[in-house]
Design an enzyme around this catalytic site. Structure first.
Site, PDB file in Angstrom:
ATOM      1  N   CYS A   1       3.468  -1.436  -4.579  1.00  0.00           N
ATOM      2  CA  CYS A   1       4.626  -2.235  -5.027  1.00  0.00           C
ATOM      3  C   CYS A   1       4.116  -3.264  -6.027  1.00  0.00           C
ATOM      4  O   CYS A   1       4.418  -4.436  -5.924  1.00  0.00           O
ATOM      5  CB  CYS A   1       5.349  -2.884  -3.846  1.00  0.00           C
ATOM      6  SG  CYS A   1       4.335  -3.991  -2.875  1.00  0.00           S
TER       7      CYS A   1
ATOM      8  N   ASP B   1      -3.013   2.004  10.862  1.00  0.00           N
ATOM      9  CA  ASP B   1      -3.084   0.776  10.068  1.00  0.00           C
ATOM     10  C   ASP B   1      -4.269  -0.001  10.631  1.00  0.00           C
ATOM     11  O   ASP B   1      -4.687   0.235  11.768  1.00  0.00           O
ATOM     12  CB  ASP B   1      -1.788  -0.043  10.212  1.00  0.00           C
ATOM     13  CG  ASP B   1      -1.593  -1.057   9.075  1.00  0.00           C
ATOM     14  OD1 ASP B   1      -0.829  -0.757   8.133  1.00  0.00           O
ATOM     15  OD2 ASP B   1      -2.217  -2.138   9.131  1.00  0.00           O
TER      16      ASP B   1
HETATM   17  C1  LIG Z   1       2.140  -2.015   1.741  1.00  0.00           C
HETATM   18  S1  LIG Z   1       1.719  -2.318   3.372  1.00  0.00           S
HETATM   19  C2  LIG Z   1       2.369  -0.906   4.202  1.00  0.00           C
HETATM   20  C3  LIG Z   1       3.826  -0.995   4.469  1.00  0.00           C
HETATM   21  C4  LIG Z   1       4.344   0.110   5.338  1.00  0.00           C
HETATM   22  N1  LIG Z   1       3.956   1.419   4.856  1.00  0.00           N
HETATM   23  C5  LIG Z   1       5.863   0.036   5.445  1.00  0.00           C
HETATM   24  O1  LIG Z   1       6.561   0.729   4.710  1.00  0.00           O
HETATM   25  O2  LIG Z   1       6.340  -0.763   6.260  1.00  0.00           O
HETATM   26  C6  LIG Z   1       0.012  -1.987   3.408  1.00  0.00           C
HETATM   27  C7  LIG Z   1      -0.565  -1.908   4.774  1.00  0.00           C
HETATM   28  O3  LIG Z   1      -1.934  -1.564   4.661  1.00  0.00           O
HETATM   29  C8  LIG Z   1      -2.596  -2.120   5.758  1.00  0.00           C
HETATM   30  N2  LIG Z   1      -4.054  -2.074   5.454  1.00  0.00           N
HETATM   31  C9  LIG Z   1      -4.793  -2.915   4.709  1.00  0.00           C
HETATM   32  N3  LIG Z   1      -6.074  -2.494   4.647  1.00  0.00           N
HETATM   33  C10 LIG Z   1      -6.135  -1.358   5.387  1.00  0.00           C
HETATM   34  C11 LIG Z   1      -7.192  -0.471   5.734  1.00  0.00           C
HETATM   35  N4  LIG Z   1      -8.429  -0.661   5.293  1.00  0.00           N
HETATM   36  N5  LIG Z   1      -6.886   0.570   6.522  1.00  0.00           N
HETATM   37  C12 LIG Z   1      -5.631   0.770   6.991  1.00  0.00           C
HETATM   38  N6  LIG Z   1      -4.606  -0.040   6.690  1.00  0.00           N
HETATM   39  C13 LIG Z   1      -4.846  -1.085   5.895  1.00  0.00           C
HETATM   40  C14 LIG Z   1      -1.971  -3.485   5.914  1.00  0.00           C
HETATM   41  O4  LIG Z   1      -2.143  -3.978   7.227  1.00  0.00           O
HETATM   42  C15 LIG Z   1      -0.518  -3.179   5.592  1.00  0.00           C
HETATM   43  O5  LIG Z   1       0.212  -2.942   6.764  1.00  0.00           O
END
Ligand SMILES: C[S@@+](CC[C@H](N)C(=O)[O-])C[C@H]1O[C@@H](n2cnc3c(N)ncnc32)[C@H](O)[C@@H]1O
Length: 448
Positions: free
Chosen positions: A401, A306
């Site tokens: 989502c 992440d």
């Molecule tokens: C929908 S949430 C993920 C939730 C997680 N999979 C869960 O079930 O608890 C999206 C995630 O993408 C991360 N994110 C945003 N931009 C990103 C990037 N460029 N590379 C990696 N992660 C990223 C955010 O920090 C966030 O934790």
């Protein structure tokens, strides 16, 4: 946002704590973080400065309820005050809490709502604005049942959809986006669902020794519905204190139980995520909710990344609580991943606009449509980079989502257009006519 000087004169009550939380959300803090911050300073053990468990619950209900209904409450205030937008922001929250109490809160007498709103206004701003608060809320009372019905919000609206948007406290741009994407009938269903109180989702840890008994007990609760392979969902206010004679918190602490939105559980089940071939790379693992679910259900999660260290940091502790071997975690931008190849399947649970989870994350509706373009561009970069790493025969599961074609099926279509070696095996989304399940979308892609 700074608090008005009179703040210290307010006693510690659920409504005052809710007011303070709402002010924090104005400063951009996510609603649950703001609530946690306020409740952390009002815990038991501080004698005169503590809120009972019941009051903490009421505070949460007020905060979430007011944010979920914010646009509607503002509209009602606009019917009884000449220019509510000119009032100081804290006073507008006092008024909104009052209107919420009068129109939407069950079991709280009107006189108690009025009394506390007037006290808040007096403490913060003195007698003049306390009188205005009293007059405005009494004017709302005189409207009777009218603001509880949809017709009230049609007055002055450009069309029926705009009126329904206000009734459901959704920004008009969102109503138009849904109507254009899914048709007016589905848009209306989605608007209504977005302002209802959300259901609680519980997931049983399949590896726990008492998993089967706990799952059966949860699903046997009055009104409970099975979700996915290991979950149950319960309607608003239906969460019990205890199951099988133990508090839910105790089951949670010993790793038998987790709270996970029903929509996420159903999406993972529908996309067959537990059967992904290892090692699975969860590229946007966040706090690890989905990785933990997969590990519990037997998938070999081999890497969690992440770009937020604050989120990733909690993942090892989460695995420890659940009795799972924590996969390696690594801070990484999934658009510029630290690896050139990955031999297993991949999970891409991308950052998205969250328009499918407005009931649970009501503050999302405050954000404007301009960020949709930025998010779509980010998702495109993330999808392309994941697809580049995918080995022949391996699968990529894409999840959002949100209810926005540009982030869902169109994002997948754009990727397929750009990467001829990929095949679309499945797409799935929450049915629009489902009365309470959150709006999720998922796709399974395979490299040929
Ligand atoms: C929908 S949430 C993920 C939730 C997680 N999979 C869960 O079930 O608890 C999206 C995630 O993408 C991360 N994110 C945003 N931009 C990103 C990037 N460029 N590379 C990696 N992660 C990223 C955010 O920090 C966030 O934790």
């Amino acid at each position: 946002m700074g608090l008005p000087k009179g703040w210290k004169r307010l006693r510690l009550t659920a409504r005052n704590a809710a007011l303070r939380t709402l002010l924090l959300t104005d400063g951009g803090q996510p609603v649950q973080a703001a609530l946690d911050a306020v409740l952390a300073t009002t815990g038991a053990g501080r004698d005169d400065e503590s809120l009972s468990a019941r009051d903490r619950h009421l505070c949460a209900e007020l905060v979430y309820g007011c944010l979920r209904a914010e646009i509607r409450l503002d509209y009602v205030l606009g019917q009884v005050l000449p220019r509510p937008g000119d009032l100081p922001r804290p006073l507008r929250h006092v008024l909104a809490l009052g209107v919420y109490g009068l129109l939407l809160q069950e079991k709280v007498p009107d006189h108690a709502v009025l009394h506390e709103a007037v006290e808040q206004a007096r403490a913060l701003y003195g007698q003049g604005l306390a009188r205005l608060t009293n007059a405005a809320l009494r004017a709302v009372q005189r409207l009777g049942d009218a603001p509880r019905g949809e017709d009230f919000y049609a007055q002055g609206a450009a069309d029926a959809l705009a009126g329904l948007a206000v009734f459901c406290a959704a920004p008009e741009w969102l109503a138009r986006l849904w109507a254009q994407a899914y048709g007016e009938a589905d848009a209306a269903r989605l608007l209504r669902r977005s302002c209802a109180r959300p259901w609680s989702g519980l997931r049983v840890n399949a590896r726990h020794v008492r998993a089967a008994a706990l799952l059966a007990a949860l699903r046997a609760l009055p009104g409970a519905t099975a979700v996915g392979a290991w979950g149950a969902a319960l309607g608003p206010g239906k969460l019990p204190e205890a199951v099988l004679e133990r508090p839910l918190a105790a089951w949670q602490a010993e790793g038998a139980l987790s709270f996970q939105a029903a929509g996420s559980q159903v999406a993972l089940a529908a996309l067959g995520a537990a059967d992904l071939a290892g090692p699975v790379w969860d590229m946007c693992a966040g706090y690890g909710g989905k990785s933990a679910a997969l590990l519990e259900q037997g998938a070999a999660v081999g890497l969690c990344t992440d770009n937020s260290s604050a989120r990733l940091r909690s993942l090892p502790g989460l695995c420890r609580r659940l009795g799972l071997d924590a996969p390696p975690v690594c801070l990484a931008d999934a658009a510029r991943p630290p690896l050139a190849r990955w031999r297993g399947d991949m999970l891409l649970d991308v950052p998205c606009s969250g328009l499918g989870v407005l009931a649970r994350r009501p503050d999302i509706r405050r954000r404007g449509p301009e960020r949709l373009t930025t998010l779509t561009a980010l998702q495109e970069r993330l999808l392309r980079s994941a697809a580049t790493l995918l080995e022949p025969g391996r699968r990529l599961v894409y999840i959002t989502c949100t209810l926005n074609p540009a982030e869902n099926d169109q994002a997948v279509a754009r990727l397929l257009g750009a990467c001829p070696g990929l095949r679309l095996e499945q797409t799935w989304q929450t049915p629009h006519d489902h009365p309470w399940l959150e709006g999720m979308f998922g796709a399974v892609l395979r490299r040929g």
